[in-house]
Design an enzyme around this catalytic site. Structure first.
Site, PDB file in Angstrom:
ATOM      1  N   ASP A 185      18.905 -15.150  42.907  1.00  0.00           N
ATOM      2  CA  ASP A 185      20.249 -15.682  42.638  1.00  0.00           C
ATOM      3  C   ASP A 185      21.204 -15.368  43.779  1.00  0.00           C
ATOM      4  O   ASP A 185      22.350 -14.978  43.558  1.00  0.00           O
ATOM      5  CB  ASP A 185      20.771 -15.089  41.325  1.00  0.00           C
ATOM      6  CG  ASP A 185      21.959 -15.880  40.771  1.00  0.00           C
ATOM      7  OD1 ASP A 185      22.096 -17.067  41.120  1.00  0.00           O
ATOM      8  OD2 ASP A 185      22.735 -15.303  39.992  1.00  0.00           O
ATOM      9  N   GLY A 205      24.547 -12.416  32.260  1.00  0.00           N
ATOM     10  CA  GLY A 205      25.162 -11.361  31.470  1.00  0.00           C
ATOM     11  C   GLY A 205      26.579 -11.071  31.928  1.00  0.00           C
ATOM     12  O   GLY A 205      27.202 -11.871  32.620  1.00  0.00           O
ATOM     13  N   LYS A 252      25.876  -3.686  34.310  1.00  0.00           N
ATOM     14  CA  LYS A 252      25.502  -5.055  33.951  1.00  0.00           C
ATOM     15  C   LYS A 252      24.807  -5.046  32.597  1.00  0.00           C
ATOM     16  O   LYS A 252      23.814  -4.344  32.399  1.00  0.00           O
ATOM     17  CB  LYS A 252      24.566  -5.639  35.009  1.00  0.00           C
ATOM     18  CG  LYS A 252      24.072  -7.047  34.681  1.00  0.00           C
ATOM     19  CD  LYS A 252      23.149  -7.541  35.786  1.00  0.00           C
ATOM     20  CE  LYS A 252      22.589  -8.926  35.467  1.00  0.00           C
ATOM     21  NZ  LYS A 252      21.702  -9.411  36.539  1.00  0.00           N
TER      22      LYS A 252
END
Length: 480
Positions: A133, A30, A46
């Site tokens: 991540d 995103g 976000k």
């Protein structure tokens, strides 16, 4: 200097209570924006990619992220997973990413970074959250220590795609089991921890390659050269990069080892703490702390008399300013509670500070305002009230407003005789402008009330006069 890029076509200008000011970054999950809430607090928002309907079942995972201890992470402040445009709000970290900083760490700095990452993963894993991540791009070097960002719920596409496809943007930080069809869990985060520490120490990826296939092969089959990493950190990185996830330590084990190593190093220095309790008896003088380093991992005699292995040590019972005692207990093999370890990890992380010139919109605007000639300042409020209302400027005060627009530079976009605010979030971000708007709103409300009062009074007087005339006409024009 400002780090956020301008908003582009299609970007929202407001989400809930947050005004968006610019783009901080965009990736496969995103877009992250710089934003401000109604109180002027600077935050990061976000906005994930994907169908908003697919985000609604992920509200529970967002709640788990918010419940995690904010140790060495950007604290999640707010979230909306059920609206037309889902978003997650976290604290703003003013600092470059580990990759963007272009900085190779060594010595205590490297150890402190490793501890910060282990602290963040420990806090997340204990809350049942897997980061998924962790890369050099998602580690920010803030002014009060490193912060891990980018964690959070899976994006809708990640719930339907296989992990290898997801890892294409960061294959060098993807655990081997993800490439072989196994579901990656907390152990995959530990693998990424080792790869990020390697990057911090060398400035390059642990598994380099010119293609995805080459990187996958190295992740699956090759052990990187860890000689540039000093001991004892080298051994921990080697364990974390094990191909078999069952052989990797847990994040809490990493944190325990790192804070113990750091405490042992500091215990070798002379003790200068005035309230130190690291002595043989309450009446004895403070001994050199080097005498208190545990031998063979045993608990020092003075500590064994005070604490037992069956009673885990809490932050409250040990810290309290008694630095040497806390260090000695960290270095010894005694059971420690989670909050004690997280506090120790936070303390280590705070020693790696990175000053960064990243003022918010409000600070930039206030700096410009104080440089104005005092004679021009009275015109600034009128000008910015017009701009905040969407009315063009500068005009009215002529040269004064031209000078004001010039002083505010990139915050005011000018086109000929017209101008507009470059950032729609400025009324939120700049307290002085917010005060002007509030005062103007109150003044308008008072004016409206006054107009209504006089209008009502005029109507009443008119009605009274009409009534008097009607009464007079009813009596033939003679007074009653």
């Amino acid at each position: 200097m400002r780090v956020a890029a301008r908003l582009i076509e299609g970007d929202p200008h407001r989400l809930g209570d947050y005004r968006l000011a610019g783009r901080l970054g965009a990736g496969r999950r995103g877009v992250v924006y710089e934003a401000y809430d109604s109180g002027g607090r600077r935050v990061a928002v976000k906005v994930p990619h994907g169908d908003p309907e697919l985000w609604r079942p992920l509200a529970g995972e967002v709640a788990a992220v918010r419940a995690a201890a904010p140790s060495c992470t950007a604290k999640v402040i707010d979230a909306d997973c059920v609206g037309a445009r889902p978003y997650v709000v976290s604290e703003y970290v003013a600092g470059p990413s580990l990759r963007g900083a272009g900085r190779i760490l060594a010595g205590p700095d490297l150890l402190h970074l490793a501890a910060a990452l282990a602290t963040a993963l420990t806090a997340l894993h204990e809350a049942g959250v897997v980061h998924r991540d962790l890369t050099p791009d998602n580690v920010l070097l803030g002014p009060d220590g490193p912060r891990v960002v980018g964690f959070g719920p899976l994006s809708p596409t990640e719930t339907t795609l296989t992990w290898p496809r997801l890892a294409m943007n960061a294959p060098a930080y993807t655990a081997p089991e993800a490439f072989t069809g196994r579901e990656p869990g907390a152990a995959a985060d530990v693998f990424a921890w080792g790869a990020v520490v390697f990057y911090a120490a060398t400035g390059r990826d642990a598994f380099e390659g010119t293609s995805l296939g080459t990187v996958m092969h190295r992740v699956l089959s090759v052990d990187p050269d860890l000689d540039p990493i000093p001991q004892p950190l080298r051994a921990l990185v080697a364990d974390s990069l094990a191909k078999d996830p069952e052989r990797r330590p847990g994040a809490r084990d990493l944190l325990r080892a790192l804070v113990s190593a750091d405490a042992t190093v500091r215990l070798k220095a002379p003790c200068l703490a005035p309230d130190c309790l690291t002595h043989a008896s309450p009446t004895a003088a403070c001994l050199p702390a080097a005498c208190l380093v545990p031998s063979g991992g045993d608990i020092p005699g003075w500590a064994a008399e005070t604490f037992t292995a069956e009673a885990p040590l809490t932050t409250g019972t040990v810290l309290g300013g008694r630095v040497c005692l806390a260090d000695a207990l960290l270095a010894a093999r005694v059971p420690l509670t989670l909050d004690f370890l997280l506090a120790a990890g936070d303390a280590m992380a705070a020693r790696l500070r990175t000053p960064y010139d990243d003022p918010g919109l409000g600070a930039v605007a206030e700096d410009a305002y104080v440089t104005l000639d005092p004679a021009d300042r009275p015109f600034a409020s009128a000008m910015f009230l017009r701009l905040a209302d969407g009315r063009g400027g500068p005009r009215g005060a002529g040269e004064a407003e031209e000078r004001i627009a010039e002083a505010f530079g990139p915050l005011v976009v000018r086109a000929g005789d017209l101008a507009r605010l470059a950032d729609p979030a400025l009324p939120y971000a700049w307290p002085r402008l917010a005060g002007w708007i509030e005062a103007d709103r109150d003044a308008r409300a008072r004016t409206a009330r006054d107009r209504l009062y006089w209008l009502g009074l005029t109507v009443l007087l008119t009605l009274a006069l009409v009534a008097a005339l009607v009464a007079a006409l009813g009596t033939g024009g003679r007074p009653v």
